[in-house]
Design a protein around this motif. Sequence first.
Motif, PDB file in Angstrom:
ATOM      1  N   ASP A  28     -40.307 109.246 -86.371  1.00  0.00           N
ATOM      2  CA  ASP A  28     -38.923 109.568 -86.016  1.00  0.00           C
ATOM      3  C   ASP A  28     -38.635 109.244 -84.555  1.00  0.00           C
ATOM      4  O   ASP A  28     -37.511 108.876 -84.210  1.00  0.00           O
ATOM      5  CB  ASP A  28     -38.567 111.011 -86.359  1.00  0.00           C
ATOM      6  N   LEU A  82     -32.901 105.848 -91.215  1.00  0.00           N
ATOM      7  CA  LEU A  82     -31.630 106.009 -91.932  1.00  0.00           C
ATOM      8  C   LEU A  82     -30.976 107.376 -91.722  1.00  0.00           C
ATOM      9  O   LEU A  82     -29.771 107.442 -91.481  1.00  0.00           O
ATOM     10  CB  LEU A  82     -31.806 105.702 -93.415  1.00  0.00           C
ATOM     11  N   PRO A  83     -31.714 108.491 -91.758  1.00  0.00           N
ATOM     12  CA  PRO A  83     -31.065 109.784 -91.521  1.00  0.00           C
ATOM     13  C   PRO A  83     -30.557 109.958 -90.080  1.00  0.00           C
ATOM     14  O   PRO A  83     -29.718 110.808 -89.820  1.00  0.00           O
ATOM     15  CB  PRO A  83     -32.155 110.816 -91.829  1.00  0.00           C
ATOM     16  N   CYS A  85     -28.963 107.643 -88.442  1.00  0.00           N
ATOM     17  CA  CYS A  85     -27.774 106.807 -88.252  1.00  0.00           C
ATOM     18  C   CYS A  85     -26.527 107.681 -88.148  1.00  0.00           C
ATOM     19  O   CYS A  85     -26.342 108.612 -88.932  1.00  0.00           O
ATOM     20  CB  CYS A  85     -27.629 105.819 -89.405  1.00  0.00           C
ATOM     21  N   ASP A  86     -25.686 107.343 -87.171  1.00  0.00           N
ATOM     22  CA  ASP A  86     -24.446 108.087 -86.939  1.00  0.00           C
ATOM     23  C   ASP A  86     -23.223 107.408 -87.529  1.00  0.00           C
ATOM     24  O   ASP A  86     -22.144 107.998 -87.547  1.00  0.00           O
ATOM     25  CB  ASP A  86     -24.208 108.268 -85.432  1.00  0.00           C
ATOM     26  N   THR A 121     -31.755 108.363-102.920  1.00  0.00           N
ATOM     27  CA  THR A 121     -31.562 108.118-101.500  1.00  0.00           C
ATOM     28  C   THR A 121     -30.286 107.313-101.270  1.00  0.00           C
ATOM     29  O   THR A 121     -30.321 106.082-101.150  1.00  0.00           O
ATOM     30  CB  THR A 121     -32.796 107.368-100.916  1.00  0.00           C
ATOM     31  N   ARG A 123     -28.460 106.805 -98.681  1.00  0.00           N
ATOM     32  CA  ARG A 123     -28.436 105.953 -97.474  1.00  0.00           C
ATOM     33  C   ARG A 123     -29.250 104.684 -97.666  1.00  0.00           C
ATOM     34  O   ARG A 123     -28.915 103.653 -97.095  1.00  0.00           O
ATOM     35  CB  ARG A 123     -28.907 106.726 -96.245  1.00  0.00           C
ATOM     36  N   ALA A 163     -27.051 112.346 -95.005  1.00  0.00           N
ATOM     37  CA  ALA A 163     -28.493 112.065 -94.841  1.00  0.00           C
ATOM     38  C   ALA A 163     -29.302 112.849 -95.842  1.00  0.00           C
ATOM     39  O   ALA A 163     -28.932 113.864 -96.334  1.00  0.00           O
ATOM     40  CB  ALA A 163     -28.929 112.405 -93.423  1.00  0.00           C
TER      41      ALA A 163
END
Length: 163
Positions: A28, A82-83, A85-86, A121, A123, A163
Amino acid sequence: MSDIPRSLVAQLLDVSPETLPAGDLPADRLAHHLLTYLRDTAADDPSEQALRTHPQAWAMALTDRLCADHPDTGLDLTLAALPLCDSPDDVAMLAAGPLEDLLATHGPALIDRIETLGPTTPRLRFALSGTWPDRINPLVWARVQAARDPGPDLDAGDPLPPA
């Protein structure tokens, strides 16, 4: 995804392990640095010196090497990013970069995992909709298209899924 071993990071970046911070690299953390780099350089000409001297250029270099030489870890890193990402633009940069590179180079080896993850998933399905078939094996591409259904669709302007 588990942490990326310090020895592998050193090998892929062609540096001595002693020059790196202690311990393995959390995925992360690498994903965060990668997204920072992509956001900061999105509008830059890729040949610009700034791309090479950006403080997080190492994250892009490491991601490129992981995607080229360690596809499972490269996919794990993409999934970890991916989680974080804004916006749809963040996902688009991952889709057109690491994810598309993985599919083009290692699609046959990764497509089973992608098909397994796709239904649960959103995203990932969103990111898959932002990849293009130009460099991807046609048989893999057909499976990518099936894995990304029923959407959401990045190219259609759908909003960022949760997410």
